[in-house]
Each structure stands twice: as C-alpha cells, then as structure tokens.
Design a protein around this motif. Sequence first.
Motif, PDB file in Angstrom:
ATOM      1  N   LEU A 149      31.153  96.082  62.596  1.00  0.00           N
ATOM      2  CA  LEU A 149      29.869  96.754  62.408  1.00  0.00           C
ATOM      3  C   LEU A 149      28.941  96.490  63.600  1.00  0.00           C
ATOM      4  N   ALA A 150      27.947  97.376  63.732  1.00  0.00           N
ATOM      5  CA  ALA A 150      27.075  97.270  64.896  1.00  0.00           C
ATOM      6  C   ALA A 150      25.641  97.623  64.517  1.00  0.00           C
ATOM      7  N   PRO A 151      24.660  96.848  65.027  1.00  0.00           N
ATOM      8  CA  PRO A 151      23.246  97.204  64.838  1.00  0.00           C
ATOM      9  C   PRO A 151      22.771  98.058  66.008  1.00  0.00           C
ATOM     10  N   LEU A 152      21.695  98.814  65.790  1.00  0.00           N
ATOM     11  CA  LEU A 152      21.169  99.677  66.865  1.00  0.00           C
ATOM     12  C   LEU A 152      20.154  98.910  67.692  1.00  0.00           C
ATOM     13  N   CYS A 153      20.666  97.995  68.503  1.00  0.00           N
ATOM     14  CA  CYS A 153      19.792  97.153  69.324  1.00  0.00           C
ATOM     15  C   CYS A 153      19.395  97.886  70.601  1.00  0.00           C
ATOM     16  N   GLY A 154      18.499  97.253  71.364  1.00  0.00           N
ATOM     17  CA  GLY A 154      18.078  97.830  72.625  1.00  0.00           C
ATOM     18  C   GLY A 154      18.931  97.353  73.778  1.00  0.00           C
ATOM     19  N   GLY A 187      17.812 102.503  71.876  1.00  0.00           N
ATOM     20  CA  GLY A 187      18.816 101.678  72.533  1.00  0.00           C
ATOM     21  C   GLY A 187      19.782 102.462  73.405  1.00  0.00           C
ATOM     22  N   PRO A 188      20.728 101.753  74.026  1.00  0.00           N
ATOM     23  CA  PRO A 188      21.674 102.394  74.940  1.00  0.00           C
ATOM     24  C   PRO A 188      22.627 103.383  74.244  1.00  0.00           C
ATOM     25  N   ALA A 189      22.732 103.349  72.912  1.00  0.00           N
ATOM     26  CA  ALA A 189      23.589 104.312  72.204  1.00  0.00           C
ATOM     27  C   ALA A 189      22.742 105.259  71.343  1.00  0.00           C
ATOM     28  N   ALA A 190      21.478 105.442  71.740  1.00  0.00           N
ATOM     29  CA  ALA A 190      20.523 106.152  70.873  1.00  0.00           C
ATOM     30  C   ALA A 190      20.888 107.616  70.644  1.00  0.00           C
ATOM     31  N   ARG A 191      21.551 108.250  71.603  1.00  0.00           N
ATOM     32  CA  ARG A 191      21.883 109.675  71.392  1.00  0.00           C
ATOM     33  C   ARG A 191      22.951 109.836  70.303  1.00  0.00           C
ATOM     34  N   VAL A 223       2.196  92.315  58.976  1.00  0.00           N
ATOM     35  CA  VAL A 223       3.136  91.387  59.609  1.00  0.00           C
ATOM     36  C   VAL A 223       4.426  91.447  58.785  1.00  0.00           C
ATOM     37  N   VAL A 224       5.446  92.029  59.365  1.00  0.00           N
ATOM     38  CA  VAL A 224       6.732  92.124  58.675  1.00  0.00           C
ATOM     39  C   VAL A 224       7.348  90.727  58.638  1.00  0.00           C
ATOM     40  N   THR A 225       7.852  90.340  57.484  1.00  0.00           N
ATOM     41  CA  THR A 225       8.486  89.019  57.392  1.00  0.00           C
ATOM     42  C   THR A 225      10.017  89.145  57.375  1.00  0.00           C
ATOM     43  N   ALA A 226      10.530  90.269  56.849  1.00  0.00           N
ATOM     44  CA  ALA A 226      11.979  90.511  56.854  1.00  0.00           C
ATOM     45  C   ALA A 226      12.222  92.010  56.834  1.00  0.00           C
ATOM     46  N   ILE A 227      13.386  92.392  57.306  1.00  0.00           N
ATOM     47  CA  ILE A 227      13.719  93.809  57.426  1.00  0.00           C
ATOM     48  C   ILE A 227      15.173  94.005  56.994  1.00  0.00           C
ATOM     49  N   GLU A 228      15.438  95.115  56.321  1.00  0.00           N
ATOM     50  CA  GLU A 228      16.814  95.449  55.913  1.00  0.00           C
ATOM     51  C   GLU A 228      17.155  96.798  56.530  1.00  0.00           C
ATOM     52  N   PHE A 229      18.324  96.896  57.109  1.00  0.00           N
ATOM     53  CA  PHE A 229      18.674  98.149  57.804  1.00  0.00           C
ATOM     54  C   PHE A 229      20.185  98.368  57.785  1.00  0.00           C
ATOM     55  N   ASP A 230      20.564  99.650  57.939  1.00  0.00           N
ATOM     56  CA  ASP A 230      21.979 100.009  57.968  1.00  0.00           C
ATOM     57  C   ASP A 230      22.595  99.683  59.321  1.00  0.00           C
ATOM     58  N   LEU A 231      23.865  99.325  59.288  1.00  0.00           N
ATOM     59  CA  LEU A 231      24.646  99.119  60.503  1.00  0.00           C
ATOM     60  C   LEU A 231      25.571 100.320  60.666  1.00  0.00           C
ATOM     61  N   VAL A 232      26.146 100.497  61.839  1.00  0.00           N
ATOM     62  CA  VAL A 232      27.125 101.571  62.024  1.00  0.00           C
ATOM     63  C   VAL A 232      28.501 100.946  62.248  1.00  0.00           C
TER      64      VAL A 232
END
Length: 459
Positions: free
Chosen positions: A132-137, A154-158, A203-212
């Motif tokens: 799995l991969a997160p959409l990092c910068g 990020g570098p895979a944004a398209r 102020v965000v304390t935690a975040i939940e997000f989908d991976l690819v």
Amino acid sequence: MAIDAALPTQPSDAPDLAGLREQLTGHVWQPGEDRYAELATPWNVAVRTSPLAVAEVADADDVARAVRWAGRSGVPVTVQSTGHGTGWDLAGTLLVHTGRLDECTVHAEGWARVGAGVRWHQVLDAAAPHGLAPLCGSAPHVGVVGYTTGGGIGPAARSFGAASDRVRAFDVVTGDGELRRATATQEPDLFWGLRGGKGTLGVVTAIEFDLVLQPEIYAGALFVDGEHADAVVRRWLAWSLDLPMAASTSLAILNLPPLPSVPEPLAGRCTVAVRFVWTGDPDDGERTFRPMREVAPALIDAVQTIPYAAIGTVHADPVDPMPVRDVAALLGDLPDAAADALLEVAGPGSGSPLVIAELRRLGGALAAEPAVPSALGHRDATYALYAVGIAAPPVGEAVAERQERLVDALRPWATGGAMPTFVVSGSAPFLPWDEATRTRLDELARRYDPAGALRTGLV
Ligand SMILES: Cc1cc2nc3c(=O)[nH]c(=O)nc-3n(C[C@H](O)[C@H](O)[C@H](O)COP(=O)(O)OP(=O)(O)OC[C@H]3O[C@@H](n4cnc5c(N)ncnc54)[C@H](O)[C@@H]3O)c2cc1C
C-alpha cells in the motif's frame, strides 16, 4: 479564525503560563528554556520565529486544554509539526507543537490513521509491507497533517489526485477548544474546510485517509546538462501536455551547489531534471518516457522500477534545515513564449541564483472534484511553478529579485492562484483560495472559533 483578522495586541496582564503548565500532560517551553528553540525553529531557518511559548502537547486533550487556555488568556494559537510550511514569525502566539502525537496505524484493508506529529516516511514504511502507498509529497520528511490540510500535491498526483481527496476523517480541536470529529457526514462543513483550508479551522490531532495499492512505480529523474535546457524545456512542455493519467512529471532547472551531498555530475553547474512517475505497467512507462530520453545525452538517468516507498528519491529534496525563500504560482497552458520567458530568467547563462526553478504538470486525477467537495480549488491549472533559492548572504537579495522577475515573466500565463501547501505567508504573490472559498472559510472560522483564537499567517 477570521483569516483576514489582524493579530491582536498582547493582553495587558501577562498570560498565566504557569497555569497552562499545570493543565498539560505535555510541556510548556518559554524562551531560554530547554526545548524552546528546537521546537520553535522551523525547517526554513530563514524564518525567525518567536512565539510567546511552545506547548509540546502529549495528546488531543492537551491540545484542547491549550487552545482553551489561549482563548481565555487572549493569546493567539498557532500550530507546527515539522515547520516545513512556517513562513511568519509567530510573535506573541502560543505555538502548539504536535511532534509527540505520533500514532501511526496502517490497516491492511487500505487505510491509515496517524497523529499530527507523524511524517510521511513513517507512513510509507508502515504501508509498504502491505503493498500500500500514501499520497505523500516530494519530500517524505514533511508532516502528514500540514501537507494534507493544504491539499497535498505529490509526485504521483496526476494518477491519484490530491492527498486531501483521500481523507476519511479528522480529529480536530476547533478554535473554541472543542475536540470534534469531522467526516463527510459528521461536521461536514468542517470536513470541507479542513481539506484545502490548511490550519484555518482548527488544530488537527489525528487524520484517517485511504491508501492506494501501489507496491512499485516506474519512476525517477533524468538529468541533462544545462546546455540542452532549451531543447529539453520545449520538448517537455509539448510532451507533458498529452500524457495519460498514469504519468506524473515535473521539470526543474537546477543550480546545485558544489557540496559533498550533491552527486558530482550535478554539482556547481546548471542542469535540467525531468522527473517522471508512472503508476501503470513499467514497459508502458518506459515507452511513454522515451521521447524525453531522446532529447539530449543523460548526465544521470535514474528512471527505473523502484518500490513506491522510495518515491522521495524522485525529487531528492533536501532533508536538513536550511534558509530558503520560495515562491509558488499556478499556470495555464504554456506556449513557446512561456518557454522563452522561463529560460531567459532562470535558464543557463541567465545568471539565475535560484537553486531550483520547477514546473509540475498538474491535471489528470487532480483536475477532478472529489466525490465530497472540499476547499481545495484551482483544479483547472495546467502547471505549478515553484522556485527556491538560498535566503542568506551573499545571494539572498539576488534570489528575491530573481523570483520577482520570474513571476513577472510568467505572469501572462498565471491563473492568479497557488496551491495552499506551497503558500507559507500572506505576503505570497498568489492566493491559496478564490473569493468564494475564502468567504466560506471565514464564515466557518467565525462559527467554530468565535473569539478568533487561531492564527495561520495566511493573511
Ligand atoms: C522541501 C519541500 C518539499 C515540499 N514538497 C511538497 C510537495 O511535493 N507537494 C506539496 O503539496 N507540498 C510540498 N511542500 C510543502 C509542504 O508540504 C507544506 O509546507 C506542509 O505544510 C508541510 O507540513 P508540516 O506539517 O510539516 O508543516 P508545518 O510547517 O509544521 O505547518 C505548516 C502549516 O500547516 C498547517 N498545520 C500543520 N499542522 C497542523 C495541524 N495539526 N492542524 C491544522 N493545521 C496544521 C498550519 O497551517 C501550519 O501553519 C514541500 C515543502 C518543502 C520544504
């Protein structure tokens, strides 16, 4: 927080920092104390920050206590994780430092929950065993939350869109000191504004997000000598216009210093890098990239199949803190006249002191509105300009002057906007939000932060 509110003056009574100390499980650091300088200093050391105190919070409850204390005391609150996006001096503020909020859980079903102190490289490493991969910068050492609340391109944004488009939920302390959960159905206005509104609503304390699902990519950078810049820039502009969504790319004119950390063929000279990330079949990626390989002989060709977890090598951004000045803008389609303008101001022989003048091709998945709308706009831009130089003598003044010239030269093609993650201060020439988005963010700030406790510097 009212985005356009002026910083309040200091309250006449000195704020009761001892009282704050007593309330927090974490620490409060004042100027001169152990970790004050370390936590208050951003990655960009050219930005001198001088908050009233730093609250090194231990958990979400600490954040809520700190924000409530600040509201009661009339002290504005700011937030920082790595300081990669801090662009103003934070004077007189209580700086909430999120470094200790380090929860990082990757679920094999394809999503992650991370605390506000987590950096992308931690998520990359935790996700990789599952493919799995997160959409990092481009720089995996920046913080997940600051990046994602700013949109995150990020570098895979398209291929995969903005990082903020994949968010499922935020735990956030709003300016009124309440700890809330924001999702598409719970506090939906807050959920809208936290995706692209940066830290304007809480102020965000935690975040939940989908991976690819993306164990590997065909990716890297191709470097050529600056003498071929003219041909490479023109070919890249034509080639990059017509790419499938599996391809993301950027072009950078580089003037890298002769330092031991810089590979010898690139050090102390002008070079051009073409970055490429292909998320489909590697053979198709090789065929798609071939026209760029054919323009000029390579100094280094590092475009190859790599683990997604190594995506940071595509840009190879500097990790260590440094004094920089950057400028960002969004651009439309770029005709030959734009290539002329770029090369004249930032190309070889131009005397440019910029370490990097970069164009990223946008579009693809980025252009599509997410299923749940967000505050991240400017999706119709074709390219993003980002130019960085050293903000210190002997080049500091020349860098600022050249950035201004570069922006002026490309202004005919500027959309008037900039991506929020790349806007670090209200003095940026281009704005992170259009009028309607900014107005709605202001309205939400008044609802969730009636006393105007939060500050972002994006005035
Ligand atoms: C070398 C380099 C490469 C970069 N590459 C990319 C890239 O590829 N794509 C891209 O989109 N951006 C990129 N950026 C921009 C960078 O991602 C942003 O500056 C981002 O804000 C960094 O996140 P941070 O949490 O580390 O920032 P910090 O400096 O710690 O915080 C910056 C701002 O983010 C917000 N913020 C931080 N934490 C919170 C929180 N807990 N709750 C609410 N708001 C918060 C606040 O507005 C804060 O002022 C790059 C920056 C650098 C220096």
